[in-house]
Design an enzyme around this catalytic site. Structure first.
Site, PDB file in Angstrom:
ATOM      1  N   ARG A 190       4.775   0.279  -6.173  1.00 42.36           N
ATOM      2  CA  ARG A 190       4.839  -0.393  -4.911  1.00 42.36           C
ATOM      3  C   ARG A 190       3.721  -1.493  -5.512  1.00 42.36           C
ATOM      4  O   ARG A 190       3.620  -2.380  -4.604  1.00 42.36           O
ATOM      5  CB  ARG A 190       4.452   0.431  -3.766  1.00 42.36           C
ATOM      6  CG  ARG A 190       5.444   1.397  -3.427  1.00 42.36           C
ATOM      7  CD  ARG A 190       4.872   2.604  -2.137  1.00 42.36           C
ATOM      8  NE  ARG A 190       4.757   1.994  -1.181  1.00 42.36           N
ATOM      9  CZ  ARG A 190       5.460   1.629  -0.030  1.00 42.36           C
ATOM     10  NH1 ARG A 190       6.606   2.080  -0.211  1.00 42.36           N
ATOM     11  NH2 ARG A 190       5.015   1.098   1.178  1.00 42.36           N
ATOM     12  N   LYS A 222       6.978  -3.584  -4.884  1.00 40.98           N
ATOM     13  CA  LYS A 222       8.229  -3.304  -5.022  1.00 40.98           C
ATOM     14  C   LYS A 222       9.025  -3.470  -3.560  1.00 40.98           C
ATOM     15  O   LYS A 222      10.170  -4.170  -3.585  1.00 40.98           O
ATOM     16  CB  LYS A 222       8.357  -1.594  -5.091  1.00 40.98           C
ATOM     17  CG  LYS A 222       9.981  -1.298  -5.148  1.00 40.98           C
ATOM     18  CD  LYS A 222      10.632  -1.970  -6.315  1.00 40.98           C
ATOM     19  CE  LYS A 222      12.045  -1.652  -6.392  1.00 40.98           C
ATOM     20  NZ  LYS A 222      12.903  -2.799  -7.446  1.00 40.98           N
ATOM     21  N   GLU A 231      18.785 -15.733 -10.331  1.00 43.61           N
ATOM     22  CA  GLU A 231      18.372 -14.472 -10.829  1.00 43.61           C
ATOM     23  C   GLU A 231      17.689 -14.314 -12.036  1.00 43.61           C
ATOM     24  O   GLU A 231      16.762 -13.583 -12.301  1.00 43.61           O
ATOM     25  CB  GLU A 231      19.598 -13.316 -10.294  1.00 43.61           C
ATOM     26  CG  GLU A 231      19.232 -11.904 -10.736  1.00 43.61           C
ATOM     27  CD  GLU A 231      18.268 -11.411  -9.748  1.00 43.61           C
ATOM     28  OE1 GLU A 231      17.795 -12.052  -8.873  1.00 43.61           O
ATOM     29  OE2 GLU A 231      17.785 -10.232 -10.056  1.00 43.61           O
ATOM     30  N   GLU A 289       9.187 -13.088 -13.135  1.00 42.88           N
ATOM     31  CA  GLU A 289       8.200 -11.860 -12.372  1.00 42.88           C
ATOM     32  C   GLU A 289       7.928 -10.843 -13.399  1.00 42.88           C
ATOM     33  O   GLU A 289       6.825 -10.155 -13.297  1.00 42.88           O
ATOM     34  CB  GLU A 289       9.019 -11.291 -11.433  1.00 42.88           C
ATOM     35  CG  GLU A 289      10.125 -10.559 -11.749  1.00 42.88           C
ATOM     36  CD  GLU A 289      10.809  -9.943 -10.337  1.00 42.88           C
ATOM     37  OE1 GLU A 289      10.061  -9.688  -9.491  1.00 42.88           O
ATOM     38  OE2 GLU A 289      12.075  -9.784 -10.421  1.00 42.88           O
ATOM     39  N   TRP A 314      -2.904  -2.378  -1.665  1.00 41.06           N
ATOM     40  CA  TRP A 314      -2.443  -3.787  -2.235  1.00 41.06           C
ATOM     41  C   TRP A 314      -3.105  -4.739  -1.138  1.00 41.06           C
ATOM     42  O   TRP A 314      -2.857  -4.780  -0.191  1.00 41.06           O
ATOM     43  CB  TRP A 314      -0.874  -3.905  -2.196  1.00 41.06           C
ATOM     44  CG  TRP A 314      -0.399  -4.877  -2.800  1.00 41.06           C
ATOM     45  CD1 TRP A 314      -0.308  -5.174  -4.171  1.00 41.06           C
ATOM     46  CD2 TRP A 314       0.281  -6.119  -2.203  1.00 41.06           C
ATOM     47  NE1 TRP A 314       0.186  -6.258  -4.328  1.00 41.06           N
ATOM     48  CE2 TRP A 314       0.617  -7.125  -3.240  1.00 41.06           C
ATOM     49  CE3 TRP A 314       0.630  -6.437  -0.874  1.00 41.06           C
ATOM     50  CZ2 TRP A 314       1.498  -8.138  -2.978  1.00 41.06           C
ATOM     51  CZ3 TRP A 314       1.117  -7.792  -0.983  1.00 41.06           C
ATOM     52  CH2 TRP A 314       1.469  -8.404  -1.657  1.00 41.06           C
ATOM     53  N   HIS A 333      19.570 -34.855 -12.082  1.00 44.71           N
ATOM     54  CA  HIS A 333      18.791 -35.288 -10.896  1.00 44.71           C
ATOM     55  C   HIS A 333      17.144 -35.047 -10.576  1.00 44.71           C
ATOM     56  O   HIS A 333      16.638 -34.762  -9.821  1.00 44.71           O
ATOM     57  CB  HIS A 333      19.481 -34.842  -9.440  1.00 44.71           C
ATOM     58  CG  HIS A 333      20.913 -35.221  -9.540  1.00 44.71           C
ATOM     59  ND1 HIS A 333      21.448 -36.366  -9.146  1.00 44.71           N
ATOM     60  CD2 HIS A 333      21.858 -34.396  -9.547  1.00 44.71           C
ATOM     61  CE1 HIS A 333      22.746 -36.530  -9.066  1.00 44.71           C
ATOM     62  NE2 HIS A 333      23.285 -35.179  -9.610  1.00 44.71           N
ATOM     63  N   CYS A 357       0.918  -1.350  -0.071  1.00 46.61           N
ATOM     64  CA  CYS A 357      -0.114  -0.118  -0.214  1.00 46.61           C
ATOM     65  C   CYS A 357       1.002   1.187   0.089  1.00 46.61           C
ATOM     66  O   CYS A 357       2.016   0.973   0.548  1.00 46.61           O
ATOM     67  CB  CYS A 357      -0.721  -0.015   1.323  1.00 46.61           C
ATOM     68  SG  CYS A 357      -1.940  -1.403   1.510  1.00 46.61           S
ATOM     69  N   LYS A 368      13.742 -12.940 -12.596  1.00 48.62           N
ATOM     70  CA  LYS A 368      13.561 -11.753 -13.494  1.00 48.62           C
ATOM     71  C   LYS A 368      12.592 -12.214 -14.650  1.00 48.62           C
ATOM     72  O   LYS A 368      11.642 -11.585 -14.954  1.00 48.62           O
ATOM     73  CB  LYS A 368      14.904 -11.367 -14.182  1.00 48.62           C
ATOM     74  CG  LYS A 368      15.230  -9.928 -14.259  1.00 48.62           C
ATOM     75  CD  LYS A 368      14.840  -9.164 -12.983  1.00 48.62           C
ATOM     76  CE  LYS A 368      15.407  -9.817 -11.738  1.00 48.62           C
ATOM     77  NZ  LYS A 368      15.253  -9.293 -10.520  1.00 48.62           N
ATOM     78  N   ASN A 408      -1.246   1.533   5.872  1.00 42.44           N
ATOM     79  CA  ASN A 408      -0.449   0.544   5.441  1.00 42.44           C
ATOM     80  C   ASN A 408      -0.006  -0.438   6.206  1.00 42.44           C
ATOM     81  O   ASN A 408       0.398   0.081   7.417  1.00 42.44           O
ATOM     82  CB  ASN A 408       0.877   1.051   4.768  1.00 42.44           C
ATOM     83  CG  ASN A 408       1.827   0.252   3.693  1.00 42.44           C
ATOM     84  OD1 ASN A 408       1.269  -0.992   3.503  1.00 42.44           O
ATOM     85  ND2 ASN A 408       2.939   0.492   3.474  1.00 42.44           N
ATOM     86  N   GLY A 409      -0.094  -1.696   5.942  1.00 41.80           N
ATOM     87  CA  GLY A 409       0.477  -2.603   6.804  1.00 41.80           C
ATOM     88  C   GLY A 409      -0.752  -3.897   7.350  1.00 41.80           C
ATOM     89  O   GLY A 409      -1.636  -3.746   6.740  1.00 41.80           O
TER      90      GLY A 409
HETATM   91  C1  AGP Z   1      13.286  -8.827  -7.285  1.00 45.04           C
HETATM   92  O1  AGP Z   1      13.197  -8.594  -8.710  1.00 45.04           O
HETATM   93  C2  AGP Z   1      11.929  -8.988  -6.615  1.00 45.04           C
HETATM   94  N1  AGP Z   1      11.493  -7.519  -6.887  1.00 45.04           N
HETATM   95  C3  AGP Z   1      12.099  -9.407  -5.123  1.00 45.04           C
HETATM   96  O2  AGP Z   1      12.425 -10.556  -5.262  1.00 45.04           O
HETATM   97  C4  AGP Z   1      12.863  -8.470  -4.379  1.00 45.04           C
HETATM   98  O3  AGP Z   1      14.302  -8.787  -4.498  1.00 45.04           O
HETATM   99  C5  AGP Z   1      12.813  -9.062  -2.813  1.00 45.04           C
HETATM  100  O4  AGP Z   1      11.081  -8.639  -2.599  1.00 45.04           O
HETATM  101  C6  AGP Z   1      13.577  -8.249  -1.823  1.00 45.04           C
HETATM  102  O5  AGP Z   1      13.440  -6.820  -1.995  1.00 45.04           O
HETATM  103  P1  AGP Z   1      14.323  -5.915  -1.332  1.00 45.04           P
HETATM  104  O6  AGP Z   1      15.800  -6.095  -1.720  1.00 45.04           O
HETATM  105  O7  AGP Z   1      13.885  -4.695  -1.188  1.00 45.04           O
HETATM  106  O8  AGP Z   1      14.385  -6.567   0.215  1.00 45.04           O
END
Ligand code: AGP
Length: 608
Positions: free
Chosen positions: A27, A603, A481, A488, A74, A504, A2, A485, A100-101
């Site tokens: 976000r 985010k 990684e 997501e 959110w 395996h 949020c 990418k 938020n939260g």
């Molecule tokens: C990565 O592309 C994602 N957005 C997500 O995995 C992110 O790295 C993870 O939520 C950790 O976020 P932070 O580095 O702000 O703690």
């Protein structure tokens, strides 16, 4: 997560708040709303969907406010509907709340209010706050707010406006970020400082259990004991334009292309070339604490976890320090065994990831020192740690981590040199490593200059539903990684695997409809990887190799080859990652995905 934005001052509160919410769109959200006071009347608008839907409703209603608070939601408690969108009001519409939260005890508070005859209209935890304040209000808003906040449990940031007080916003926070921006006869509140940069760079963060009364000409802050306290203003380190897309189609593409400069910034003024070592001016650790480190535990989530894995390889290879990496959301529920001489490194681009912060609190409770590697000044993680090394990457707005990840790896490489030079690494070895780092920004630029190749490849590989990224040693975390990418931002079900693990089990999945991206840029294990290339090809999977220039003997096995500049194994992950970022971006673009704000993602994940 949020987003909250509020404004009090002589300006056009409606447009300032709506535009502030636009800076928080990254976000992630599914509904939005605004409330404010004009001529002693409290009014509001809230809509499901993007901010443009809310903007139209605000215009249709002709809303004008002297003071306003806004919210992008959110959904956590209650599905995304108009009635569950924020702000939430009390029964008589005398006040409005955004939050938020998560309020963990909302159920018990809700039933207590219902017993007093309060009628709830939404399924949210937030609505409880509006009714509680109203139930305590007898003319003193601050007192009613204090009594309410005293009953709440959980992680939350809350803002409230009341029709009787058109000159003030009351805010509080607990384990959730809320920043106050101070302007010239105007003031702002926001969930993160990026949203304020256009208006002011003078800010302070609300710490746990503090309450602030925000008016245009002053901000009064009270601690948990309701004692007035003064807060030191900090000056944001970046300009407003750094959070604009500029000529790029997406923030994500802009931030991919910012990486040469971001990496320069991450390294800037940190080389001690004469001694082949490194310095971090902001690191307040006693040098003896670093010399005495016998073991390192790295905590992180998502891309930060992947960066931690690469950091652990470097720390063990070059500094010879045993290093363990843990996924923070798992670690926080273990009873960690932490011995003296252990250094905890918590990695987080946003500094607001709830799981990482909770894990840090757990290990700090056991007496260990925590070093944060973070990109956001004043974020919760930086305040929960004993020391912090900043990425200096500038604001990262795209939900997927790009420059955040590569600068995390660079900072971990620098930290490795610092610790290694305190141990076995010679001055010459340190100078050689720094020399390789120095070449990195230009090498990243070379990969970026090759974007047309990625755009072309994307057309060929955009229509698969699954994919594998495989690699060995430094290319294994890089595979994780790369897979994340692609997953997501394009929604292709992609998995990262240690190449040696394919036999395996995962190899059962290979077929002509499942491409494999083989990350070959690891000299010490290439010969082994070559046999994996043959394995993959013999199962009919389309095969793309990402390999160093000059590495010719790929034996014609791959269907496509992407070349990246040659460097040491420890730094190849950065160049290969830029290649996988571009691949993911252009594939996602081909698929018409919402690249900057992928579905269901936020985010910074400020809830468990
Ligand atoms: C990565 O592309 C994602 N957005 C997500 O995995 C992110 O790295 C993870 O939520 C950790 O976020 P932070 O580095 O702000 O703690």
């Amino acid at each position: 997560m949020c987003g909250i934005f509020g404004y009090v001052g002589p300006g056009d509160a409606v447009s300032i708040v709506i535009n502030g919410l636009k800076k928080l769109e990254y976000r992630g959200y599914d509904s939005a709303g605004i409330a404010g006071v004009k001529n002693g009347q409290l009014k509001y608008a809230k809509e499901v969907g993007k901010l443009s839907v809310l903007e139209k409703e605000v215009q249709d209603q002709g809303l004008r406010f002297d003071i306003a608070i806004g919210h992008t939601r959110w959904a956590t408690h209650g599905v995304p509907t108009k009635i569950n969108a924020h702000p939430h009001l009390d029964t008589n519409h005398t006040l409005a709340v955004v939050h938020n939260g998560i309020i963990e005890n909302h159920e018990s508070l809700r039933s207590a209010l219902k017993q007093k005859g309060v009628k709830f209209v939404s399924d949210t935890d937030t609505e409880v706050v509006a009714h509680l304040i109203a139930s305590f209000y007898q003319g003193d808003l601050l007192e009613a707010f204090r009594q309410t906040v005293g009953l709440l449990k959980g992680a939350f940031a809350i803002a409230v406006v009341h029709k009787d007080f058109p000159d003030r916003i009351l805010v509080t926070a607990n384990q959730c970020p809320l920043v106050v921006g101070v302007g010239n006869n105007e003031a702002f509140i926001a969930s993160d400082s990026h949203a304020l940069a256009k208006h002011t760079r003078e800010v302070f963060f609300i710490s746990d259990a503090e309450i602030a009364v925000v008016t245009a000409d002053k901000v009064e802050v009270f601690d948990a004991k309701h004692e007035p306290i003064s807060k030191e203003l900090m000056t944001l380190a970046y300009e407003a334009e750094s959070i604009e897309k500029g000529s790029y189609a997406h923030f994500t593409l802009k931030e991919i292309h910012e990486q040469p400069q971001a990496i320069r910034n991450a390294m800037g003024s940190r080389f001690v070339e004469e001694y082949g070592s490194v310095t971090f001016e902001e690191l307040k650790f006693d040098i003896n604490d670093l010399i005495g480190v016998q073991r390192i535990l790295i905590l992180g989530c998502g891309s930060s976890y992947h960066a931690g894995l690469l950091g652990s390889y470097m720390l063990e290879d070059l500094a010879r320090i045993p290093t363990q990496v843990e996924i923070a959301s798992e670690f926080r529920y273990r009873n960690p065994i932490v011995k003296s001489g252990t250094l905890i490194i918590a990695i987080s681009q946003s500094g607001e990831t709830a799981d990482t912060i909770a894990a840090v609190k757990e290990v700090r409770a056991k007496g260990t020192k925590v070093l944060a590697i973070c990109n956001v000044q004043g974020s919760t993680l930086t305040r929960e740690s004993d020391g912090c090394i900043f990425l200096r990457a500038g604001p990262e707005i795209g939900v997927c981590s790009t420059k955040g990840f590569t600068t995390q790896v660079v900072v971990l490489a620098l930290l490795t040199v610092l610790l290694a030079r305190m141990r076995h690494m010679s001055k010459q070895e340190g100078q050689d490593f720094l020399h390789h780092l120095q070449k990195l920004p230009d090498q990243v630029q070379q990969v970026l200059n090759n974007s047309a190749q990625f755009e072309k490849l994307a057309k060929k590989y955009a229509n698969y539903d699954s994919a594998f990224f495989i690699g060995r040693r430094y290319m294994f975390p890089t595979s994780l990684e790369g897979a994340l990418k692609l997953k997501e931002i394009s929604y292709i079900n992609s998995s990262g695997y240690a190449a040696g693990e394919m036999k395996h089990g995962p190899i059962a999945l290979l077929n002509p409809k499942c491409p494999v991206f083989a990350l070959c840029a690891n000299k010490t294990t290439f010969s082994k990887l070559e046999s994996n290339l043959r394995e993959v090809k013999s199962r009919g999977s389309p095969l793309v190799a990402i390999a160093e220039e000059g590495l010719n003997h790929l034996g014609g096995i791959p269907d496509d080859i992407i070349r990246v500049p040659e460097t040491i194994d420890e730094l190849e992950p950065i160049l290969v990652t830029v290649a996988t970022q571009l691949l993911a971006y252009y594939i996602a673009n081909e698929r018409g995905a919402d690249i900057d704000q992928p579905r269901n993602l936020a985010k910074s994940v400020t809830v468990e």
